[in-house]
Scaffold this motif. Structure first.
Motif, PDB file in Angstrom:
ATOM      1  N   HIS A  52       5.171   2.379   1.911  1.00 27.30           N
ATOM      2  CA  HIS A  52       4.763   2.807   3.087  1.00 27.30           C
ATOM      3  C   HIS A  52       6.195   2.516   3.934  1.00 27.30           C
ATOM      4  O   HIS A  52       6.335   1.483   4.765  1.00 27.30           O
ATOM      5  N   GLN A  87       7.301   3.952   6.604  1.00 31.47           N
ATOM      6  CA  GLN A  87       7.309   4.367   8.185  1.00 31.47           C
ATOM      7  C   GLN A  87       7.068   3.064   8.800  1.00 31.47           C
ATOM      8  O   GLN A  87       6.177   2.145   8.399  1.00 31.47           O
ATOM      9  N   GLY A 107       5.572   2.079  11.648  1.00 25.11           N
ATOM     10  CA  GLY A 107       4.718   2.267  12.456  1.00 25.11           C
ATOM     11  C   GLY A 107       3.964   1.014  12.522  1.00 25.11           C
ATOM     12  O   GLY A 107       4.082  -0.091  11.821  1.00 25.11           O
ATOM     13  N   PRO A 108       2.750   1.018  13.506  1.00 23.99           N
ATOM     14  CA  PRO A 108       1.893  -0.147  13.840  1.00 23.99           C
ATOM     15  C   PRO A 108       1.212  -0.469  12.644  1.00 23.99           C
ATOM     16  O   PRO A 108       0.618  -1.681  12.437  1.00 23.99           O
ATOM     17  N   ASP A 109       0.924   0.282  11.706  1.00 16.13           N
ATOM     18  CA  ASP A 109       0.179   0.341  10.530  1.00 16.13           C
ATOM     19  C   ASP A 109       0.677  -0.766   9.417  1.00 16.13           C
ATOM     20  O   ASP A 109      -0.263  -1.384   8.946  1.00 16.13           O
ATOM     21  N   LEU A 110       2.112  -0.997   9.481  1.00 12.53           N
ATOM     22  CA  LEU A 110       2.227  -2.250   8.595  1.00 12.53           C
ATOM     23  C   LEU A 110       1.927  -3.370   9.053  1.00 12.53           C
ATOM     24  O   LEU A 110       1.815  -4.524   8.586  1.00 12.53           O
ATOM     25  N   MET A 148      -0.665  -4.027  10.676  1.00  6.87           N
ATOM     26  CA  MET A 148      -2.076  -4.000  10.304  1.00  6.87           C
ATOM     27  C   MET A 148      -2.186  -4.598   8.833  1.00  6.87           C
ATOM     28  O   MET A 148      -3.163  -5.511   8.512  1.00  6.87           O
ATOM     29  N   ILE A 149      -1.298  -4.165   7.941  1.00  5.80           N
ATOM     30  CA  ILE A 149      -1.250  -4.832   6.693  1.00  5.80           C
ATOM     31  C   ILE A 149      -0.830  -6.210   6.554  1.00  5.80           C
ATOM     32  O   ILE A 149      -1.672  -6.981   6.086  1.00  5.80           O
TER      33      ILE A 149
END
Length: 427
Positions: free
Chosen positions: A153, A155, A157-160, A162-163
């Motif tokens: 992953h 990118q 972004g904020p999704d990391l 989240m992980i």
């Protein structure tokens, strides 16, 4: 061995998830700030705040666990750490990020203390070496997987985030659902700094040097790799490769440590680190294969210093003081890991990204100058020295209670130092 992994799988899994989240968060923040062209000194400051939080957590964790118990303390800290991780995505102010990294460090140290005290409570004396090795493997594996998530992953972004938060939330489950009895109550471990400064000064110098190098590595190596022109995926692979070296080196290092003079080994490895880091410091751009190969070799050396210093110091300290010794070593390491990223960050800001490895070379030289085998008198050497070398984490993924899992430390001494004396007066 299989039975040990089965018995302790829940605690190992909790540690694995914690380290996946921690490793990913550290690299993510470095790459995120690099992508936004933020001064590298801020990256060093964030790393320093995290390690300073780990040092503070060693003191505050005892009080929290004593007040509310192990499970409640672990649950509360995991929740706070999860909130602090998500806070990086809510607030963009770097000054707030410094506070959040401090909070993450404090919370994670408390979590380490709970896991390690539980491992110690459940491990039989004959199993301690295997149990400790399993904990070390889980720690390093978590750090490696955290870096490799950037490959899957890339990118930023904020999704990391989240992980990362997901990992810290899930690490609650194995501990919260345990049906084991609570470990014994804890009390702070006395450090006796003046005693250890006189008794094992060369070990403390080595640990300080290791802290300077490894603290800087975790915080600033992603910036170095970015300066080499690597993509996010390649940065993740580079970091994973280097951290994996720390796991690979532990067992051959133990073989050497049990057969050769440890002070001489420390000096030779520090000298090799000083020389091996020079090409990475001199050339601003290197071919990919050479970069990965030399980065792996330098990491083999840098991750060898702390466990060697621990083994060397244990050879010259009595059994009843070894838990206190571990606390002193970890605080010394934390001081180095707090200062190193700031110093290396200044050098990288002034002279370029390759100055990170120039800093590593200078730290290696410092250890060479401080550790002199001829100055070792062996006056206080324990009777059965050299003690068997125990592979161990060397990146502050452990608390002072890690000594309780070390089979070189007498079990009854550990219990005497870890248990609280009842303070209630007689009726």
């Amino acid at each position: 061995m299989r039975q040990v992994w089965k018995n302790f799988s829940a605690l190992y899994f909790a540690a694995l998830l914690m380290l996946i989240g921690s490793g990913l968060l550290t690299t993510y923040l470095s790459l995120r700030l690099a992508a936004e062209h933020v001064d590298g000194l801020w990256v060093g400051g964030l790393t320093a705040a995290y390690y300073f939080g780990l040092v503070l957590g060693g003191k505050l964790g005892h009080r929290l666990i004593a007040r509310v118990g192990h499970i409640r303390a672990y649950t509360a800290c995991a929740g706070i750490v999860t909130a602090a991780v998500l806070g990086h995505g809510v607030v963009g102010l770097l000054s707030v990020w410094l506070v959040l990294r401090l909070v993450v460090g404090i919370g994670m140290m408390c979590q380490y203390m709970v896991i390690e005290s539980w491992l110690n409570e459940q491990a039989e004396a004959r199993q301690r070496g295997v149990v400790f090795s399993g904990y070390m493997v889980a720690s390093y594996l978590g750090l490696v997987v955290g870096q490799l998530l950037l490959v899957a992953h890339p990118q930023l972004g904020p999704d990391l985030l989240m992980i990362v938060a997901l990992c810290f939330a899930l690490c609650l489950v194995p501990v919260a659902l345990t049906r084991r009895i609570h470990p014994a109550p804890l009390r702070p471990v006395p450090m006796e700094p003046l005693f250890f400064l006189k008794r094992v000064p060369q070990s403390l110098s080595t640990v300080l040097g290791a802290g300077l190098v490894i603290g800087s590595f975790y915080g600033l190596a992603p910036l170095y790799a970015t300066g080499q022109g690597l993509s996010t995926e390649a940065v993740g692979l580079f970091m994973g490769c280097c951290v994996f070296a720390g796991l690979v080196v532990q067992w051959p290092l133990g073989w050497l440590s049990d057969r050769y003079d440890r002070a001489l080994l420390i000096r030779c490895i520090a000298a090799a680190l000083c020389l091996m880091a020079i090409p990475l410091a001199v050339f601003p751009v290197l071919p990919l294969e050479l970069l990965f190969g030399m980065g792996f070799c330098v990491s083999l050396l840098q991750f060898s210093l702390y466990p060697l210093a621990v083994a060397f110091s244990n050879d010259h300290v009595e059994t009843e003081r070894r838990v206190s010794l571990t606390a002193m070593l970890l605080v010394t390491y934390g001081v180095g890991a707090s200062i190193g990223p700031l110093l290396a960050g200044v050098l990288m800001k002034q002279f370029g990204h390759q100055m990170l490895y120039a800093f590593f070379s200078a730290c290696g030289l410092l250890v060479v100058l401080r550790v002199r085998p001829g100055a070792v008198t062996n006056r206080h050497q324990v009777q059965d020295a050299p003690l068997h070398h125990i592979p161990m984490p060397d990146n502050m993924t452990a608390s002072p209670l890690a000594a309780a899992l070390d089979p070189r430390v007498d079990e009854q001494v550990v219990q005497d130092q870890m248990q609280d004396t009842p303070a209630n007066p007689s009726p």
